[in-house]
Design a protein around this motif. Sequence first.
Motif, PDB file in Angstrom:
ATOM      1  N   ASP A 199       0.813  -1.207   0.000  1.00 20.61           N
ATOM      2  CA  ASP A 199       0.000   0.000   0.000  1.00 20.61           C
ATOM      3  C   ASP A 199       0.851   1.263   0.000  1.00 20.61           C
ATOM      4  O   ASP A 199       0.467   2.270  -0.574  1.00 20.61           O
ATOM      5  CB  ASP A 199      -0.882   0.024   1.254  1.00 20.61           C
ATOM      6  N   THR A 200       2.017   1.156   0.669  1.00 24.36           N
ATOM      7  CA  THR A 200       2.850   2.344   0.814  1.00 24.36           C
ATOM      8  C   THR A 200       3.298   2.895  -0.536  1.00 24.36           C
ATOM      9  O   THR A 200       3.513   4.086  -0.682  1.00 24.36           O
ATOM     10  CB  THR A 200       4.091   2.002   1.648  1.00 24.36           C
ATOM     11  N   GLN A 201       3.424   1.998  -1.526  1.00 24.21           N
ATOM     12  CA  GLN A 201       3.791   2.448  -2.879  1.00 24.21           C
ATOM     13  C   GLN A 201       2.776   3.450  -3.396  1.00 24.21           C
ATOM     14  O   GLN A 201       3.110   4.499  -3.931  1.00 24.21           O
ATOM     15  CB  GLN A 201       3.830   1.253  -3.825  1.00 24.21           C
ATOM     16  N   MET A 202       1.507   3.071  -3.231  1.00 24.94           N
ATOM     17  CA  MET A 202       0.409   3.919  -3.685  1.00 24.94           C
ATOM     18  C   MET A 202       0.443   5.248  -2.922  1.00 24.94           C
ATOM     19  O   MET A 202       0.347   6.319  -3.519  1.00 24.94           O
ATOM     20  CB  MET A 202      -0.904   3.174  -3.410  1.00 24.94           C
ATOM     21  N   LYS A 203       0.640   5.149  -1.605  1.00 25.05           N
ATOM     22  CA  LYS A 203       0.645   6.371  -0.790  1.00 25.05           C
ATOM     23  C   LYS A 203       1.807   7.275  -1.192  1.00 25.05           C
ATOM     24  O   LYS A 203       1.652   8.488  -1.298  1.00 25.05           O
ATOM     25  CB  LYS A 203       0.748   6.000   0.688  1.00 25.05           C
ATOM     26  N   ALA A 204       2.966   6.659  -1.406  1.00 25.06           N
ATOM     27  CA  ALA A 204       4.131   7.447  -1.797  1.00 25.06           C
ATOM     28  C   ALA A 204       3.879   8.158  -3.114  1.00 25.06           C
ATOM     29  O   ALA A 204       4.191   9.337  -3.276  1.00 25.06           O
ATOM     30  CB  ALA A 204       5.347   6.539  -1.922  1.00 25.06           C
ATOM     31  N   ALA A 205       3.264   7.422  -4.055  1.00 17.14           N
ATOM     32  CA  ALA A 205       2.988   8.015  -5.360  1.00 17.14           C
ATOM     33  C   ALA A 205       2.020   9.184  -5.216  1.00 17.14           C
ATOM     34  O   ALA A 205       2.211  10.249  -5.813  1.00 17.14           O
ATOM     35  CB  ALA A 205       2.409   6.962  -6.309  1.00 17.14           C
ATOM     36  N   ARG A 206       0.993   8.991  -4.373  1.00 17.24           N
ATOM     37  CA  ARG A 206       0.016  10.068  -4.183  1.00 17.24           C
ATOM     38  C   ARG A 206       0.677  11.275  -3.532  1.00 17.24           C
ATOM     39  O   ARG A 206       0.384  12.419  -3.889  1.00 17.24           O
ATOM     40  CB  ARG A 206      -1.152   9.582  -3.306  1.00 17.24           C
ATOM     41  N   SER A 207       1.578  11.016  -2.599  1.00 17.83           N
ATOM     42  CA  SER A 207       2.172  12.152  -1.890  1.00 17.83           C
ATOM     43  C   SER A 207       3.183  12.883  -2.764  1.00 17.83           C
ATOM     44  O   SER A 207       3.559  14.008  -2.481  1.00 17.83           O
ATOM     45  CB  SER A 207       2.846  11.673  -0.603  1.00 17.83           C
TER      46      SER A 207
ATOM     47  N   TYR B 255      -1.947   4.642 -10.262  1.00 12.78           N
ATOM     48  CA  TYR B 255      -2.292   3.277 -10.650  1.00 12.78           C
ATOM     49  C   TYR B 255      -1.558   2.857 -11.911  1.00 12.78           C
ATOM     50  O   TYR B 255      -0.937   1.810 -11.979  1.00 12.78           O
ATOM     51  CB  TYR B 255      -3.802   3.140 -10.862  1.00 12.78           C
ATOM     52  N   LEU B 256      -1.646   3.720 -12.933  1.00 15.63           N
ATOM     53  CA  LEU B 256      -1.090   3.346 -14.235  1.00 15.63           C
ATOM     54  C   LEU B 256       0.426   3.293 -14.220  1.00 15.63           C
ATOM     55  O   LEU B 256       1.028   2.447 -14.873  1.00 15.63           O
ATOM     56  CB  LEU B 256      -1.565   4.330 -15.310  1.00 15.63           C
ATOM     57  N   ARG B 257       1.059   4.221 -13.488  1.00 16.02           N
ATOM     58  CA  ARG B 257       2.519   4.330 -13.593  1.00 16.02           C
ATOM     59  C   ARG B 257       3.250   3.549 -12.510  1.00 16.02           C
ATOM     60  O   ARG B 257       4.398   3.160 -12.711  1.00 16.02           O
ATOM     61  CB  ARG B 257       2.926   5.811 -13.498  1.00 16.02           C
ATOM     62  N   ILE B 258       2.629   3.391 -11.351  1.00 17.64           N
ATOM     63  CA  ILE B 258       3.344   2.767 -10.232  1.00 17.64           C
ATOM     64  C   ILE B 258       2.841   1.343  -9.968  1.00 17.64           C
ATOM     65  O   ILE B 258       3.612   0.392  -9.951  1.00 17.64           O
ATOM     66  CB  ILE B 258       3.207   3.618  -8.944  1.00 17.64           C
ATOM     67  N   VAL B 259       1.522   1.217  -9.780  1.00 15.33           N
ATOM     68  CA  VAL B 259       1.005  -0.081  -9.341  1.00 15.33           C
ATOM     69  C   VAL B 259       0.984  -1.088 -10.485  1.00 15.33           C
ATOM     70  O   VAL B 259       1.533  -2.183 -10.371  1.00 15.33           O
ATOM     71  CB  VAL B 259      -0.397   0.084  -8.726  1.00 15.33           C
ATOM     72  N   ILE B 260       0.373  -0.719 -11.606  1.00 17.53           N
ATOM     73  CA  ILE B 260       0.195  -1.674 -12.707  1.00 17.53           C
ATOM     74  C   ILE B 260       1.531  -2.257 -13.201  1.00 17.53           C
ATOM     75  O   ILE B 260       1.643  -3.466 -13.379  1.00 17.53           O
ATOM     76  CB  ILE B 260      -0.607  -1.037 -13.870  1.00 17.53           C
ATOM     77  N   PRO B 261       2.578  -1.414 -13.417  1.00 21.04           N
ATOM     78  CA  PRO B 261       3.837  -2.017 -13.892  1.00 21.04           C
ATOM     79  C   PRO B 261       4.391  -3.067 -12.932  1.00 21.04           C
ATOM     80  O   PRO B 261       4.919  -4.091 -13.366  1.00 21.04           O
ATOM     81  CB  PRO B 261       4.783  -0.819 -13.988  1.00 21.04           C
TER      82      PRO B 261
END
Lengths: 209, 223
Positions: A108-116, A125-131
């Motif tokens: 989850d922290t990946q998503m949070k880091a990307a948002r922050s 989603y497209l650039r961080i999570v999906i790859p």
Amino acid sequence: MRSLPDLIDAGFKTLEVAVEAMILGVIIGLCLALIRLSGRFGITWIATIWVELARNTPALLQLFFFGFGLGAFGINLSPYWIVLCALTFNNAGYLAENFRGGFRAVPDTQMKAARSLGMTATQAYLRIVIPQVLRIVYHPMTNQMVWSVLMSSLGMLVGFHELSGETQFLASKTFRIFEYFAVTAIIYYVIVKLILAASRLISWRLFRY
Amino acid sequence: MLSVAQSVQVFTGFQVSDLWYMAEAAGRTLLISIVSISIGTLLGCVFGWLLSISRWWGVATLGPILDAFRSIPLIIQLILFFNFFPIIGFPLDPFAAGTIVLTFYTAALVANVARAGIEAVPLPMRRAARSLGMTYWQDLRYVVWPIGLRAVLPAWAGVALGVLKDSALVSVLGYVELLRASQILITRTQEPFLVLAISGAFYFLLSFPISRATARLESRWQS
């Protein structure tokens, strides 16, 4: 062996239906995985039933279901559609579980880091999570592609003239069952090896860094 | 005088006795799966062990053969094998042919699983076991087996479930297992949807508990 061109043609048909079922399966499987993960929409149970049914019944039964079972409701599909539907159903079920595992594995922290960092949810989603998910599920997806090809051989039982069906047709004309099926086995082997080689090549290009 | 339609009833509906018939057929599905999974697993472990200890000869000889079992559709393997024996003069009955092919198919899949299990045990740990005075077999039995088993049990369960489901293909040879029984019933009752749904339920009953049990075992071992 004048019928070798026929067999090769049939091989392409096998590949065609397998690839189509795979593409549809990826799309539906992704939707199923997201539905199951989100836990909203109140349709989670449909996705769960789909996945459990696809994973816990034989592919052949699924094929018969689309072939003969739907016939009871007056829906008569052509052999091509029977195979395509059954394969898609099966692929989607298996891939949904793979994708679910993939999404779970990305913290989850990946998503949070990307948002922050100022990305929007979609961007994240497209650039961080999906790859990252893609990298995790790439190998299972290759396996599923191989399964897709192997399962399409069941099409011979509902009269679809892909590689196996064509072989059976030719074999029953000449009664040289063993010889024809031996050639077919080799063609399948080659197809599977080609898929694996292609996937290795793609992964080499895709995951260089 | 009775009319033809009254005296000869061609199609009869689905009856309770048919359910029993399907249960018997499900038992045969279970039988052929259990036989081929257990023998296949033993063979597969041996093959996996050979693959893991050999430098190149095992991979060079055993590898392609096991590979062939995995990349040729099972249905083709069954037809090939079933039609091969009459050629050399030993006609096999469908059960024997189906069991043999399923056994080797299982062995080919389990070989990779077993090999992964053996390689999941770090080499320093095995060296440590040997330097504590364990023999090679003790090392395999008390170090590699417990650790490797935990690593690959889910994969093995996946293989077993796959074989259970793939045993449906033996129906092609004429062995009356669950799917074949459903086909026979469909021909008689003309109620494909009902019969297929019931046989789907039977398969589900056979395989769902196994997948649940391994999932639970897996989570218990990981915690």
